[in-house]
Design a protein around this motif. Structure first.
Motif, PDB file in Angstrom:
ATOM      1  N   ASP A 238      -5.301   2.072  -2.938  1.00  0.00           N
ATOM      2  CA  ASP A 238      -6.146   0.979  -2.473  1.00  0.00           C
ATOM      3  C   ASP A 238      -6.670   0.160  -3.654  1.00  0.00           C
ATOM      4  O   ASP A 238      -6.653  -1.076  -3.615  1.00  0.00           O
ATOM      5  CB  ASP A 238      -7.303   1.539  -1.639  1.00  0.00           C
ATOM      6  N   ASP A 239      -7.111   0.849  -4.710  1.00  0.00           N
ATOM      7  CA  ASP A 239      -7.591   0.155  -5.915  1.00  0.00           C
ATOM      8  C   ASP A 239      -6.498  -0.724  -6.517  1.00  0.00           C
ATOM      9  O   ASP A 239      -6.736  -1.872  -6.897  1.00  0.00           O
ATOM     10  CB  ASP A 239      -8.068   1.156  -6.970  1.00  0.00           C
ATOM     11  N   VAL A 240      -5.290  -0.159  -6.616  1.00  0.00           N
ATOM     12  CA  VAL A 240      -4.179  -0.905  -7.212  1.00  0.00           C
ATOM     13  C   VAL A 240      -3.810  -2.099  -6.331  1.00  0.00           C
ATOM     14  O   VAL A 240      -3.564  -3.192  -6.842  1.00  0.00           O
ATOM     15  CB  VAL A 240      -2.961   0.016  -7.463  1.00  0.00           C
TER      16      VAL A 240
ATOM     17  N   PHE B 263       0.830  -1.200   0.000  1.00  0.00           N
ATOM     18  CA  PHE B 263       0.000   0.000   0.000  1.00  0.00           C
ATOM     19  C   PHE B 263       0.872   1.260   0.000  1.00  0.00           C
ATOM     20  O   PHE B 263       0.617   2.205  -0.740  1.00  0.00           O
ATOM     21  CB  PHE B 263      -0.943   0.017   1.208  1.00  0.00           C
ATOM     22  N   ASN B 264       1.915   1.279   0.838  1.00  0.00           N
ATOM     23  CA  ASN B 264       2.791   2.451   0.909  1.00  0.00           C
ATOM     24  C   ASN B 264       3.488   2.728  -0.415  1.00  0.00           C
ATOM     25  O   ASN B 264       3.615   3.880  -0.833  1.00  0.00           O
ATOM     26  CB  ASN B 264       3.824   2.282   2.029  1.00  0.00           C
ATOM     27  N   VAL B 265       3.942   1.672  -1.084  1.00  0.00           N
ATOM     28  CA  VAL B 265       4.586   1.836  -2.399  1.00  0.00           C
ATOM     29  C   VAL B 265       3.596   2.462  -3.381  1.00  0.00           C
ATOM     30  O   VAL B 265       3.909   3.429  -4.073  1.00  0.00           O
ATOM     31  CB  VAL B 265       5.105   0.474  -2.933  1.00  0.00           C
ATOM     32  N   CYS B 266       2.384   1.914  -3.422  1.00  0.00           N
ATOM     33  CA  CYS B 266       1.362   2.424  -4.345  1.00  0.00           C
ATOM     34  C   CYS B 266       0.987   3.869  -4.023  1.00  0.00           C
ATOM     35  O   CYS B 266       0.866   4.700  -4.923  1.00  0.00           O
ATOM     36  CB  CYS B 266       0.114   1.543  -4.307  1.00  0.00           C
ATOM     37  N   ALA B 267       0.795   4.161  -2.745  1.00  0.00           N
ATOM     38  CA  ALA B 267       0.392   5.513  -2.341  1.00  0.00           C
ATOM     39  C   ALA B 267       1.458   6.535  -2.709  1.00  0.00           C
ATOM     40  O   ALA B 267       1.156   7.634  -3.175  1.00  0.00           O
ATOM     41  CB  ALA B 267       0.119   5.552  -0.838  1.00  0.00           C
TER      42      ALA B 267
ATOM     43  N   GLU C 139       1.021  -2.390 -12.323  1.00  0.00           N
ATOM     44  CA  GLU C 139      -0.329  -1.912 -12.023  1.00  0.00           C
ATOM     45  C   GLU C 139      -0.328  -0.415 -11.716  1.00  0.00           C
ATOM     46  O   GLU C 139      -1.256   0.302 -12.093  1.00  0.00           O
ATOM     47  CB  GLU C 139      -0.938  -2.687 -10.854  1.00  0.00           C
ATOM     48  N   CYS C 140       0.703   0.064 -11.033  1.00  0.00           N
ATOM     49  CA  CYS C 140       0.812   1.501 -10.742  1.00  0.00           C
ATOM     50  C   CYS C 140       0.949   2.296 -12.032  1.00  0.00           C
ATOM     51  O   CYS C 140       0.330   3.351 -12.196  1.00  0.00           O
ATOM     52  CB  CYS C 140       2.006   1.786  -9.825  1.00  0.00           C
ATOM     53  N   ILE C 141       1.755   1.798 -12.955  1.00  0.00           N
ATOM     54  CA  ILE C 141       1.922   2.481 -14.247  1.00  0.00           C
ATOM     55  C   ILE C 141       0.590   2.523 -14.990  1.00  0.00           C
ATOM     56  O   ILE C 141       0.198   3.554 -15.540  1.00  0.00           O
ATOM     57  CB  ILE C 141       3.003   1.788 -15.100  1.00  0.00           C
ATOM     58  N   THR C 142      -0.129   1.409 -14.993  1.00  0.00           N
ATOM     59  CA  THR C 142      -1.440   1.363 -15.655  1.00  0.00           C
ATOM     60  C   THR C 142      -2.386   2.390 -15.039  1.00  0.00           C
ATOM     61  O   THR C 142      -3.060   3.133 -15.749  1.00  0.00           O
ATOM     62  CB  THR C 142      -2.044  -0.056 -15.541  1.00  0.00           C
ATOM     63  N   GLN C 143      -2.432   2.444 -13.702  1.00  0.00           N
ATOM     64  CA  GLN C 143      -3.300   3.394 -13.014  1.00  0.00           C
ATOM     65  C   GLN C 143      -2.881   4.833 -13.309  1.00  0.00           C
ATOM     66  O   GLN C 143      -3.711   5.699 -13.542  1.00  0.00           O
ATOM     67  CB  GLN C 143      -3.280   3.133 -11.507  1.00  0.00           C
ATOM     68  N   TYR C 144      -1.586   5.084 -13.304  1.00  0.00           N
ATOM     69  CA  TYR C 144      -1.059   6.418 -13.572  1.00  0.00           C
ATOM     70  C   TYR C 144      -1.470   6.871 -14.978  1.00  0.00           C
ATOM     71  O   TYR C 144      -1.886   8.007 -15.184  1.00  0.00           O
ATOM     72  CB  TYR C 144       0.460   6.424 -13.433  1.00  0.00           C
ATOM     73  N   ARG C 145      -1.382   5.972 -15.944  1.00  0.00           N
ATOM     74  CA  ARG C 145      -1.767   6.315 -17.326  1.00  0.00           C
ATOM     75  C   ARG C 145      -3.258   6.609 -17.419  1.00  0.00           C
ATOM     76  O   ARG C 145      -3.678   7.490 -18.153  1.00  0.00           O
ATOM     77  CB  ARG C 145      -1.381   5.183 -18.276  1.00  0.00           C
TER      78      ARG C 145
END
Length: 195
Positions: free
Chosen positions: A61-63, A47-51, A95-101
């Motif tokens: 949270d979604d990721v 979670f911390n990495v994603c946030a 997944e973070c890259i996908t969300q960021y895009r």
């Protein structure tokens, strides 16, 4: 005599990641004890990495949920060539890259839809919330013709530059920009006046 189908009791917290992966692969059709322990171990850091990467808790949270599902469904393909932790963070990074895009596309669409500077941010924000849902975007795109729809999709979904769109659609650059602008105006009007 012991039953070969009976699972031996164990304390998942005492096992290494590799042992948990092996157990999870054997158990997943029947139980998720080992999988749950793997996720418990990494949940907070994940979670911390994603946030930190995405800049907000909601997207993080979604990721995290998406990553946990991908791990659950992909664990059988994990070959153990790298550490489980490395594999997990590779999935997380992707997944973070996908969300960021996705967020970047939303911002580009919001910028394009907010051409009228007199509109309040709240109106633009509510418009974009309607459009960013894929099903809703599809519903709004019916208000423009096929060519304009293709231009909008290539611009916002494929994130292509105008010259690339012009090349794909065999149109001149200025004609492409003009069609884009008109299509955007129609889209904005249909969002502002849905009925």
């Amino acid at each position: 005599m012991t039953n070969p189908h009976q699972t031996t009791r164990y304390n998942p917290a005492e096992l290494t990641d590799e042992e948990l992966v092996a157990r999870a692969n054997r158990e997943l059709l029947h139980t998720t004890v080992a999988y749950e322990e793997l996720m418990r171990r990494y949940q907070r850091t994940l979670f911390n990495v994603c946030a930190r990467y995405l800049g907000n808790d909601r997207d993080a949270d979604d990721v995290c949920q998406e990553v946990m599902l991908k791990v659950l469904h992909g664990l059988r393909q994990f070959e153990g060539k790298a550490k489980f932790k490395t594999w997990l963070y590779s999935i997380t990074y992707n997944e973070c890259i996908t969300q960021y895009r996705k967020e970047k596309r939303k911002r580009r669409l919001m910028d394009a839809l907010s051409l009228d500077q007199d509109e309040s941010e709240e109106v633009v924000e509510s418009s974009i919330n309607i459009v960013t849902d894929r099903a809703s975007l599809d519903r709004w795109l019916v208000h423009v013709n096929q060519v304009d729809r293709e231009i909008l999709v290539l611009r916002f979904v494929a994130e292509l530059e105008f010259q690339e769109i012009a090349d794909i659609m065999h149109m001149g650059l200025s004609a492409t920009k003009m069609r884009y602008k008109r299509a955007l105006e129609k889209l904005r009007k249909s969002i502002d006046n849905p009925f």
